[in-house]
Design a protein around this motif. Structure first.
Motif, short mmCIF file in Angstrom:
data_model
loop_
_atom_site.label_atom_id
_atom_site.label_comp_id
_atom_site.label_asym_id
_atom_site.label_seq_id
_atom_site.Cartn_x
_atom_site.Cartn_y
_atom_site.Cartn_z
N HIS A 521 -7.88 -61.47 34.06
CA HIS A 521 -7.14 -60.47 34.74
C HIS A 521 -5.86 -61.12 35.07
CE1 HIS A 521 -10.69 -57.51 35.30
NE2 HIS A 521 -11.26 -58.81 35.61
N CYS A 570 -4.00 -55.66 39.31
CA CYS A 570 -4.25 -55.89 37.94
C CYS A 570 -3.24 -55.39 36.97
CB CYS A 570 -5.70 -55.93 37.40
SG CYS A 570 -6.06 -56.30 35.82
N HIS A 575 -7.42 -51.10 34.39
CA HIS A 575 -8.17 -51.82 35.63
C HIS A 575 -7.36 -51.29 36.71
CE1 HIS A 575 -10.08 -55.18 33.24
NE2 HIS A 575 -10.02 -54.11 32.62
N MET A 580 -8.06 -51.56 40.68
CA MET A 580 -8.14 -52.91 41.25
C MET A 580 -6.46 -52.96 41.72
SD MET A 580 -8.94 -56.00 38.36
CE MET A 580 -10.00 -57.10 38.80
#
Ligand SMILES: [Cu+2]
Length: 594
Positions: A521, A570, A575, A580
């Motif tokens: 990531h 991220c 994502h 995230m």
């Protein structure tokens, strides 16, 4: 099977490129793009449209985009993909007038630029966004120099082409000497609407992963054959998939260099003996690339816009939103292929560097697809024999019995999970013994037979400005459930109610990112450069984006010197979109009572 076809068609594309020199007139105009570099030269236009000065006008619009002979729908700035190069000078002021002609909100974030938070361009965090058919004026001074980029922070527009490069020339003489420069914007294009991507990934996490290992595949051959019997048994036992490297692959993506697919073969010119500066920007939404130029070493001179001590490598991995500047010095009158393989090796972006237009070099075939290792699974400090000896129940307290899909683990023994991580369906694993992987070259590059850049190779050219030791440490877990395409920090996906991460203004803090997932990531903090703690105390590389390898942990030392609210997320777009993401809040603001 799909993979075989993809690879074959790519090889064919390479062959056409090589054979087609004599009749380049058969290619449509868009296939012939080449550039003498950012400065241009007689007879050849500068590389791309360039905007400079104190007032810059950008118009966000729906436009068609053609690649590989097919035309799709893009969201562009000033009608081009990538967007125009914005070239500015350290110390100047700039006003960027951004007109949104779309019927939906839009925005521009200036990635890596140190700006007042109200100018950072993240809707809902730093400003309300740019409403349809209105203009927003960004204004800020340029406090830095180097290679950066800009992109939409609204919806999934970035996937549709809403990104472009920024180069800021230093106020002082540049410590990097070069005769010519090219900007290399890497990206991933799909003819699918990005919402279709999300829908497919939600219905099946590995939808685009045509390379996934099956029991049948294991028997048939492939890289698993080189695995030991105990490794195979272990992967099987855990119902996990060692080839799950990327969510979205060449099954849908065409990988682009400066808006050109492999067949269009964007070409950057040089004269033999010149020092050529290549400014690499990974503007892809879901693709981490491995970059090499077979036959030419690359000397890395800056990372994320800031100068580093020169380090010469044969290859480097570039996460989404990272930038690297390298110097090459070709001394022969011949062409070189610039290869940007996607991390899962399902496809590549390809370009040519050559003394003259029309020259090409061989295009290497995609290398064998990589498989994940024990380190990638967060078991880095356990040695192999102890793993092999573990029985199912002892495996980190995870229960695999109820799981029928590969790549998923159910959390059972909650006592092994840190208190800060919220346990639920969104978390399918916790790295049991995450390790510092700043000395690792990246997934699939452990064993490629030449020098690959690692974060540990990077040292800031100038001493780190803040040498205070961190006053406190916070841990942030990168968490997810791959099969369900759920992504989060600390097990909690972003929503209005989620608490921001708070820092006192000018606080010095260590942020430890722990990757509990089996994917790399690239994590980005807005408004700051942080130091990547890599052993070179006082000369840590200062970055805005850091790749956290699977099962790895990275420590970042942060001086929270920019008051305001900042996005922290991220940089794999889907994502971030899945949750995230966090807001980082730094107080007090200017004018707040002490
Ligand atoms: Cu991610």
């Amino acid at each position: 099977m799909t993979q075989t076809i993809d690879r074959r068609s790519l090889l064919r594309a390479g062959a056409v490129g090589a054979a087609g020199l004599g009749f380049s007139g058969l290619f449509p105009a868009w296939a012939q793009s080449g550039s003498a570099g950012l400065a241009g030269s007689p007879g050849l236009a500068p590389q791309m449209p360039t905007l400079s000065g104190e007032n810059i006008h950008l118009k966000i619009a729906n436009t068609p985009f053609t690649v590989g002979g097919r035309t799709g729908h893009a969201v562009t700035m000033n009608g081009v993909l990538p967007a125009p190069l914005i070239r500015l000078r350290e110390g100047q002021n700039v006003r960027l007038h951004v007109e949104n002609t779309l019927d939906e909100d839009s925005s521009i974030h200036w990635h890596g630029l140190i700006v007042p938070f109200q100018m950072d361009g993240v809707p809902g965090v730093s400003f309300p966004g740019i409403k349809p058919h209105t203009t927003f004026v960004y204004e800020f001074p340029l406090l830095q120099s180097g290679t950066y980029w800009y992109h939409s922070h609204s919806g999934l527009q970035e996937q549709q082409g809403h990104y472009g490069p920024i180069v800021i020339d230093p106020a002082e003489p540049d410590p990097v000497a070069y005769d010519r420069e090219h900007v290399i914007v890497l990206s991933d294009w799909t003819f699918l609407h990005p919402h279709q991507l999300v829908t497919k990934l939600k219905s099946e996490g590995g939808y685009f992963n045509r390379q996934r290992q099956t029991l049948f595949g294991m028997l048939r051959g492939g890289p698993e054959e080189s695995m030991s019997a105990s490794d195979r048994a272990m992967w099987g036992k855990m119902r996990m998939d060692p080839t799950d490297i990327a969510d979205v692959t060449a099954a849908t993506y065409t990988y682009l260099v400066n808006g050109h697919g492999p067949q269009e073969n964007w070409t950057g010119l040089f004269r033999s003996g010149e020092r050529v500066r290549l400014r690499f920007i990974n503007a892809a939404t879901m693709t981490i690339f491995n970059i090499r130029i077979p036959g030419l070493p690359m000397t890395v001179v800056s990372a994320d816009g800031l100068n580093v001590r020169p380090v010469t490598v044969d290859e480097f991995q570039i996460g989404n939103a990272e930038t690297y500047d390298v110097i090459i010095q070709p001394t022969e009158d011949k062409a070189f292929t610039l290869v940007a393989e996607s991390i899962d090796r399902s496809g590549m972006a390809r370009a040519t560097l050559a003394p003259r237009m029309g020259m090409t070099a061989p295009v290497p075939p995609l290398r064998p697809r990589p498989t994940l290792t024990m380190r990638d699974m967060g078991m880095g400090s356990m040695d192999h024999s102890s793993m092999a000896g573990m029985d199912h129940g002892a495996m980190a307290g995870m229960d695999h019995g109820g799981s029928h899909s590969m790549g998923s683990m159910n959390m059972r023994d909650k006592s092994l999970v840190p208190d800060s991580v919220k346990v639920g369906v969104g978390v399918d694993a916790i790295a049991m013994s995450p390790v510092d992987r700043t000395g690792d070259p990246g997934v699939g590059l452990e064993d490629v037979g030449h020098k690959v850049l690692t974060y540990r190779d990077l040292m800031s050219l100038t001493p780190n400005p803040d040498t205070r030791p961190p006053q406190r440490t916070i841990e942030v877990h990168l968490t997810g459930n791959m099969e369900r395409f759920m992504w989060s920090f600390d097990g909690e996906k972003f929503s209005e109610g989620v608490e921001p991460i708070r820092f006192e203004r000018n606080e010095r803090a260590r942020v430890v990112l722990i990757n509990d997932t089996m994917m790399t990531h690239p994590i980005h903090l807005h408004g700051h450069f942080f130091e990547v703690v890599n052993g070179h105390t006082g000369s840590y590389p200062r970055k805005h984006t850091v790749n956290v390898l699977p099962g790895g942990k990275v420590s970042l030392d942060l001086t929270a010197d920019a008051p305001g609210d900042w996005a922290f997320h991220c940089h794999l777009l889907l994502h971030m979109h899945a949750g995230m993401f966090r807001v980082v809040t730094i107080r007090p603001l200017e004018g707040d009572a002490a």
